[in-house]
Motif scaffolding. Structure first.
Motif, mmCIF file in Angstrom:
data_model
loop_
_atom_site.group_PDB
_atom_site.id
_atom_site.type_symbol
_atom_site.label_atom_id
_atom_site.label_comp_id
_atom_site.label_asym_id
_atom_site.label_seq_id
_atom_site.Cartn_x
_atom_site.Cartn_y
_atom_site.Cartn_z
ATOM 1 N N HIS A 88 0.841 -1.302 0.079
ATOM 2 C CA HIS A 88 0.142 0.018 -0.082
ATOM 3 C C HIS A 88 0.829 1.044 0.026
ATOM 4 C CE1 HIS A 88 -3.986 -1.886 1.173
ATOM 5 N NE2 HIS A 88 -3.180 -2.903 1.148
ATOM 6 N N GLU A 92 0.435 5.339 -0.084
ATOM 7 C CA GLU A 92 -0.652 6.294 0.092
ATOM 8 C C GLU A 92 -0.243 7.817 0.529
ATOM 9 O OE1 GLU A 92 -2.057 4.604 3.714
ATOM 10 O OE2 GLU A 92 -2.968 2.697 2.804
ATOM 11 N N GLU A 133 -0.243 11.103 1.807
ATOM 12 C CA GLU A 133 -0.734 11.937 3.080
ATOM 13 C C GLU A 133 -0.379 13.346 2.979
ATOM 14 O OE1 GLU A 133 0.578 9.676 6.346
ATOM 15 O OE2 GLU A 133 -0.905 8.052 6.143
ATOM 16 N N THR A 192 -5.489 2.081 -8.382
ATOM 17 C CA THR A 192 -5.107 3.476 -8.117
ATOM 18 C C THR A 192 -6.453 4.004 -7.799
ATOM 19 O OG1 THR A 192 -5.265 4.544 -10.318
ATOM 20 C CG2 THR A 192 -3.187 3.725 -9.379
ATOM 21 N N MET A 193 -6.576 4.710 -6.860
ATOM 22 C CA MET A 193 -7.787 5.322 -6.286
ATOM 23 C C MET A 193 -7.438 6.738 -5.930
ATOM 24 S SD MET A 193 -10.716 4.352 -3.692
ATOM 25 C CE MET A 193 -10.006 4.969 -2.064
ATOM 26 N N THR A 214 -7.475 10.059 -3.576
ATOM 27 C CA THR A 214 -7.788 10.303 -2.183
ATOM 28 C C THR A 214 -7.503 11.975 -2.119
ATOM 29 O OG1 THR A 214 -5.742 10.034 -1.662
ATOM 30 C CG2 THR A 214 -6.917 8.265 -1.431
ATOM 31 N N THR A 215 -7.879 12.520 -0.762
ATOM 32 C CA THR A 215 -7.680 13.713 -0.309
ATOM 33 C C THR A 215 -6.326 14.534 -0.714
ATOM 34 O OG1 THR A 215 -9.168 13.302 1.355
ATOM 35 C CG2 THR A 215 -7.729 15.550 1.420
ATOM 36 N N TYR A 216 -5.219 13.665 -0.537
ATOM 37 C CA TYR A 216 -3.962 14.469 -0.585
ATOM 38 C C TYR A 216 -3.427 13.895 -1.815
ATOM 39 C CZ TYR A 216 -4.798 16.093 4.047
ATOM 40 O OH TYR A 216 -5.069 16.700 5.076
ATOM 41 N N GLU A 272 -3.141 10.152 -4.276
ATOM 42 C CA GLU A 272 -3.903 9.007 -4.695
ATOM 43 C C GLU A 272 -3.443 7.891 -3.751
ATOM 44 O OE1 GLU A 272 -4.408 8.273 -9.290
ATOM 45 O OE2 GLU A 272 -2.824 9.340 -8.825
ATOM 46 N N SER A 273 -4.123 6.864 -3.685
ATOM 47 C CA SER A 273 -3.685 5.650 -3.020
ATOM 48 C C SER A 273 -3.594 4.490 -3.868
ATOM 49 C CB SER A 273 -4.998 5.069 -1.938
ATOM 50 O OG SER A 273 -4.787 3.841 -1.572
#
Length: 563
Positions: free
Chosen positions: A191, A193, A195, A261-262, A264-266, A268-269
């Motif tokens: 993973h 991520e 942040e 991939t997805m 996210t707020t900051y 991608e994850s």
């Protein structure tokens, strides 16, 4: 004087151009000149060099650096190539092009310079591809030698030391180190991520996520672009989920990695799932089945028709169990076809098909096609709707052995789930052979195993559950002398106390009493569970506690997943 009539004669072919043609040609030249001037001005504003390729001598060696299909897709063409000097032209500059050109520089060990050109100039360069007899494609596989892998794995002492290692490698080597560390720790998923202040990197080891490193935020764009490029994903799309796949070409073997991939707020994850070769997969004897459950399921697997269903939540090992059964059944005289979403592990001798809802290739439609292929054994990744369930049941009733999964919490919950879909009870009862409920628990590390004393309350709970075991199992348990173990943590297990996983199961096979319940109007999970236990079924938590008594897992692990 005679007047001439009719259309005027056209000037002879090959004659001098007319004034109108000269005017048109002049206007085209002025238009091209204006566009070149606009491109030069745009290049100046972007702080990029400008060039016109209309009369530039581009060598075939330079053109081959970027294949034609990729040149059109990326809008980039190489017009000059020397051992330490690579020049690439583009009519549309964007930040994503930097990572693409960076990879070219890494591959050819040269410094890359991007030039801005007009669309006309770019099209002139693209036409030169027609003169190339062969265009060499760029592979998306990652080639890692065993020496590179061993070099990184030797330096990995434990999970805690990975932070320092990641800080001292280049972006190019980060992926190799990431894979090497994942393989050494037997991780199933990586993973990555984004942040607020950094990049979190975590490994899923034996079903549990562990933080392994935190990378600087300024490396994010280059890092994610590299992964996307290798996985065949679109670099410039960051606001939509994407899925891709990349193959690690090791010297001695290859490993597939599924990339998701997805947004996210900051940022991608990114999740990379490592899919090991089917030849090294779990066998029937490796599943962790024991006693009467082992023999009952073995008998049902050897039947020529009927349904064997595995149940449990996501990540409980249902597909692994089905693959293990398929390996047992995979013989030269047997035709096996699977329908999966997605095909995670490729297996020799088995026809595997992947559903694609975007192309209207669903489980139901695929299953109809499978049955026209004259199979002996079918495996459907998941039964999600009435149409798929009805086709699967009809297949089981007409001479096929059907394997599949369904999402329920226990084996006894599968029958009410089928009926809630709308399946006819008089068809379901004769079609079912066996239903397997399962979870995965972590194995205690053999190198640091130690005995532990349970709290009185927990011990009473254990004795209560073991006290309801079937007589055949209870006679092997001394209720007055129970010993349980845990892992203390050591270098072998990276200080986790656990290494590897094993399944805990509850398996019931069909009998007349359960068939009568299915055909009645009083079908409930509780009633079916009672009948199954009365007929000798060991529940999941009981199976887990028996494995804890055998020093395979811990009581806490069992209670965490099954109670």
């Amino acid at each position: 004087m005679k007047k001439t009539t009719g259309a005027a004669k056209a000037p002879p072919a090959g004659g001098a151009p007319t004034a109108q043609e000269k005017f048109g040609q002049k206007m085209r030249e002025l238009d091209l000149k204006a566009k070149e001037d606009e491109t030069a001005a745009a290049a100046f504003s972007l702080n990029l060099p400008y060039i016109s390729l209309v009369a530039f001598p581009i060598s075939s060696e330079a053109l081959k650096i970027i294949p034609e299909a990729e040149a059109r897709e990326k809008k980039a063409v190489c017009f000059y190539f020397a051992p330490d000097d690579i020049r690439i032209a583009t009519p549309e500059y964007s930040e994503t092009l930097n990572e693409f050109t960076y990879q070219i520089g890494e591959k050819h060990h040269g410094k890359v310079q991007i030039y801005l050109v007009s669309q006309h100039s770019f099209e002139v360069a693209l036409k030169l591809y027609e003169t190339l007899p062969i265009i060499i494609p760029i592979t998306k596989d990652i080639n890692i030698t065993d020496e590179e892998l061993n070099r990184f794995q030797t330096s990995i002492a434990n999970l805690q030391g990975l932070q320092a290692l990641f800080k001292n490698v280049s972006i190019t080597d980060i992926l190799t180190l990431m894979i090497a560390a994942a393989l050494k720790t037997n991780s199933s998923d990586i993973h990555v991520e984004a942040e607020e202040k950094g990049i979190a990197m975590r490994y899923r080891i034996d079903g549990e996520l562990h933080d392994v490193a935190n990378l600087p935020k300024d490396q994010w764009k280059r890092f994610v672009s590299r992964i996307k490029l290798l996985a065949g994903l679109k670099i410039n799309i960051t606001d939509k989920p994407q899925d891709g796949r990349v193959t690690l070409k090791l010297t001695s073997s290859s490993i597939d990695v599924r990339v998701s991939t997805m947004p996210t707020t900051y940022g991608e994850s990114i999740v990379m799932r490592i899919l090991h070769s089917g030849s090294k997969g779990v066998t029937y004897d490796d599943l962790g089945l024991r006693g009467e459950a082992y023999e009952r399921l073995r008998k049902e697997v050897e039947r020529p028709n009927g349904m064997i269903i595995t149940t449990g939540p996501t990540g409980s090992g249902k597909t692994t169990t089905l693959y293990a059964i398929l390996r047992t059944l995979n013989e030269p005289g047997v035709k096996i076809i699977t329908l999966e979403d997605p095909v995670e592990i490729k297996m020799a001798g088995i026809n595997q098909s992947q559903v694609d809802p975007s192309r209207d290739y669903t489980f139901a439609k695929g299953l109809r096609s499978i049955l026209r292929q004259d199979p002996d054994i079918c495996m459907v990744g998941e039964i999600r709707d009435l149409e798929t369930a009805e086709i699967a049941i009809q297949a089981a009733l007409t001479g096929h052995l059907m394997l599949s999964t369904i999402h329920t919490n226990s084996a006894s919950g599968a029958i009410p789930r089928f009926l809630s879909m709308g399946v006819k009870p008089f068809l379901l009862a004769p079609a079912l052979n066996a239903i397997i409920g399962q979870r995965l628990v972590r194995r205690i590390c053999e190198s640091c195993k130690k005995e532990v004393q349970l709290e009185p309350e927990k011990m009473e709970r254990v004795k209560s559950l073991l006290g309801t075991l079937p007589e055949a199992e209870k006679k092997n348990v001394n209720m007055d002398d129970l010993h349980f173990f845990v892992g203390a943590g050591c270098p072998t297990c990276s200080g986790l106390g656990y290494k590897g996983r094993v399944g805990i199961y509850e398996i019931f096979t069909m009998n007349k009493e359960i068939e009568q319940v299915i055909l009645s109007t009083q079908v409930s999970e509780y009633v079916i569970q009672e009948i199954a236990v009365k007929n000798g079924m060991v529940t999941m938590v009981q199976d887990g506690l028996l494995k804890a008594l055998s020093q395979i897992t811990s009581v806490d692990e069992v209670f965490k997943v099954a109670e």
